[in-house]
Design a protein around this motif. Structure first.
Motif, PDB file in Angstrom:
ATOM      1  N   SER A   1       0.826  -1.205   0.000  1.00  0.00           N
ATOM      2  CA  SER A   1       0.000   0.000   0.000  1.00  0.00           C
ATOM      3  C   SER A   1       0.862   1.258   0.000  1.00  0.00           C
ATOM      4  O   SER A   1       0.573   2.209  -0.736  1.00  0.00           O
ATOM      5  N   LEU A   2       1.910   1.267   0.789  1.00  0.00           N
ATOM      6  CA  LEU A   2       2.800   2.420   0.834  1.00  0.00           C
ATOM      7  C   LEU A   2       3.462   2.663  -0.521  1.00  0.00           C
ATOM      8  O   LEU A   2       3.495   3.795  -1.015  1.00  0.00           O
ATOM      9  N   ILE A   3       3.947   1.606  -1.135  1.00  0.00           N
ATOM     10  CA  ILE A   3       4.595   1.725  -2.448  1.00  0.00           C
ATOM     11  C   ILE A   3       3.591   2.220  -3.493  1.00  0.00           C
ATOM     12  O   ILE A   3       3.892   3.117  -4.285  1.00  0.00           O
ATOM     13  N   ALA A   4       2.390   1.658  -3.481  1.00  0.00           N
ATOM     14  CA  ALA A   4       1.360   2.075  -4.440  1.00  0.00           C
ATOM     15  C   ALA A   4       0.996   3.546  -4.236  1.00  0.00           C
ATOM     16  O   ALA A   4       0.842   4.293  -5.212  1.00  0.00           O
ATOM     17  N   ASN A   5       0.886   3.974  -2.989  1.00  0.00           N
ATOM     18  CA  ASN A   5       0.564   5.380  -2.713  1.00  0.00           C
ATOM     19  C   ASN A   5       1.681   6.306  -3.183  1.00  0.00           C
ATOM     20  O   ASN A   5       1.409   7.385  -3.716  1.00  0.00           O
ATOM     21  N   LEU A   6       2.933   5.905  -3.002  1.00  0.00           N
ATOM     22  CA  LEU A   6       4.050   6.718  -3.473  1.00  0.00           C
ATOM     23  C   LEU A   6       4.041   6.840  -4.999  1.00  0.00           C
ATOM     24  O   LEU A   6       4.254   7.922  -5.551  1.00  0.00           O
ATOM     25  N   ILE A   7       3.797   5.726  -5.676  1.00  0.00           N
ATOM     26  CA  ILE A   7       3.743   5.740  -7.140  1.00  0.00           C
ATOM     27  C   ILE A   7       2.618   6.661  -7.612  1.00  0.00           C
ATOM     28  O   ILE A   7       2.806   7.470  -8.533  1.00  0.00           O
ATOM     29  N   LEU A   8       1.458   6.562  -6.976  1.00  0.00           N
ATOM     30  CA  LEU A   8       0.336   7.417  -7.366  1.00  0.00           C
ATOM     31  C   LEU A   8       0.634   8.889  -7.088  1.00  0.00           C
ATOM     32  O   LEU A   8       0.292   9.758  -7.902  1.00  0.00           O
ATOM     33  N   ALA A   9       1.277   9.187  -5.971  1.00  0.00           N
ATOM     34  CA  ALA A   9       1.628  10.573  -5.651  1.00  0.00           C
ATOM     35  C   ALA A   9       2.611  11.127  -6.680  1.00  0.00           C
ATOM     36  O   ALA A   9       2.481  12.276  -7.129  1.00  0.00           O
ATOM     37  N   LEU A  10       3.595  10.309  -7.076  1.00  0.00           N
ATOM     38  CA  LEU A  10       4.548  10.744  -8.105  1.00  0.00           C
ATOM     39  C   LEU A  10       3.847  10.961  -9.441  1.00  0.00           C
ATOM     40  O   LEU A  10       4.170  11.901 -10.177  1.00  0.00           O
TER      41      LEU A  10
END
Length: 187
Positions: free
Chosen positions: A124-133
């Motif tokens: 979830s953290l990785i997915a959220n970072l990718i979406l934020a980028l």
């Protein structure tokens, strides 16, 4: 033993929840009724009741299973029937599966620790970072774009009008130079 545990205790068994304890209490009432109405002198009659209780799965808790086992023992002790004629008490539960799902303090502590370290949180953290980028990238593309949009429309309009103004000044300068060459404006 606390009050909650005594409420869930039936015939020496402590049940994990009130619903199971209530089921055991109901079975206890059925057992008391059957004990009053069964004539143990007739082994065939007791065997019919025993087989019917097994076939219809009337008893589901250990309280009921104890009664069935007691009936089976009495039938065997009567000497009127052979052991092969009396079916065994069938348990319609899987204890290995139940043990995995049952409550134990150690299992609860392990579950809490596992929940804290779950890989889903990392994903979830990785997915959220990718979406934020991705969102940040879209904003950058939008800001740098020449097409007017909600983020840069004022800058684009000012730049467009500034370019028109510059072009008009250059044309005006060219016209004035031509007028001077031709002496048009001095007459």
């Amino acid at each position: 033993m606390d009050y909650e545990q005594t409420e869930r205790m039936v015939e020496g068994y402590l049940f994990m929840n009130e619903e199971d304890a209530e089921l055991a209490r109901q079975e206890k009432k059925k057992i008391e009724y059957l004990k009053q109405h069964i004539h143990y002198s007739s082994a065939e009659g007791v065997l019919r009741i025993y087989k019917k209780a097994l076939a219809e799965r009337i008893f589901k808790t250990p309280v009921g299973h104890d009664f069935l086992k007691e009936m089976r023992e009495q039938l065997l002790q009567s000497g009127q029937l052979e052991e092969e004629e009396i079916p065994p008490v069938v348990l319609f539960t899987t204890y290995n599966l139940r043990m995995r799902k049952s409550y134990t303090p150690a299992r609860e502590r392990v579950k809490v620790q596992e929940e804290k370290k779950t890989h889903w949180q990392v994903i979830s953290l990785i997915a959220n970072l990718i979406l934020a980028l991705a969102v940040a990238g879209m904003f950058m593309i939008t800001l740098k774009s020449d097409n007017p949009n909600i983020l840069n429309y004022e800058k684009n309009l000012v730049n467009r009008y500034a370019a028109w103004e510059q072009e008009l000044r250059e044309r005006e300068q060219v016209v004035r130079e031509k007028e001077r060459e031709l002496n048009i404006g001095n007459q």
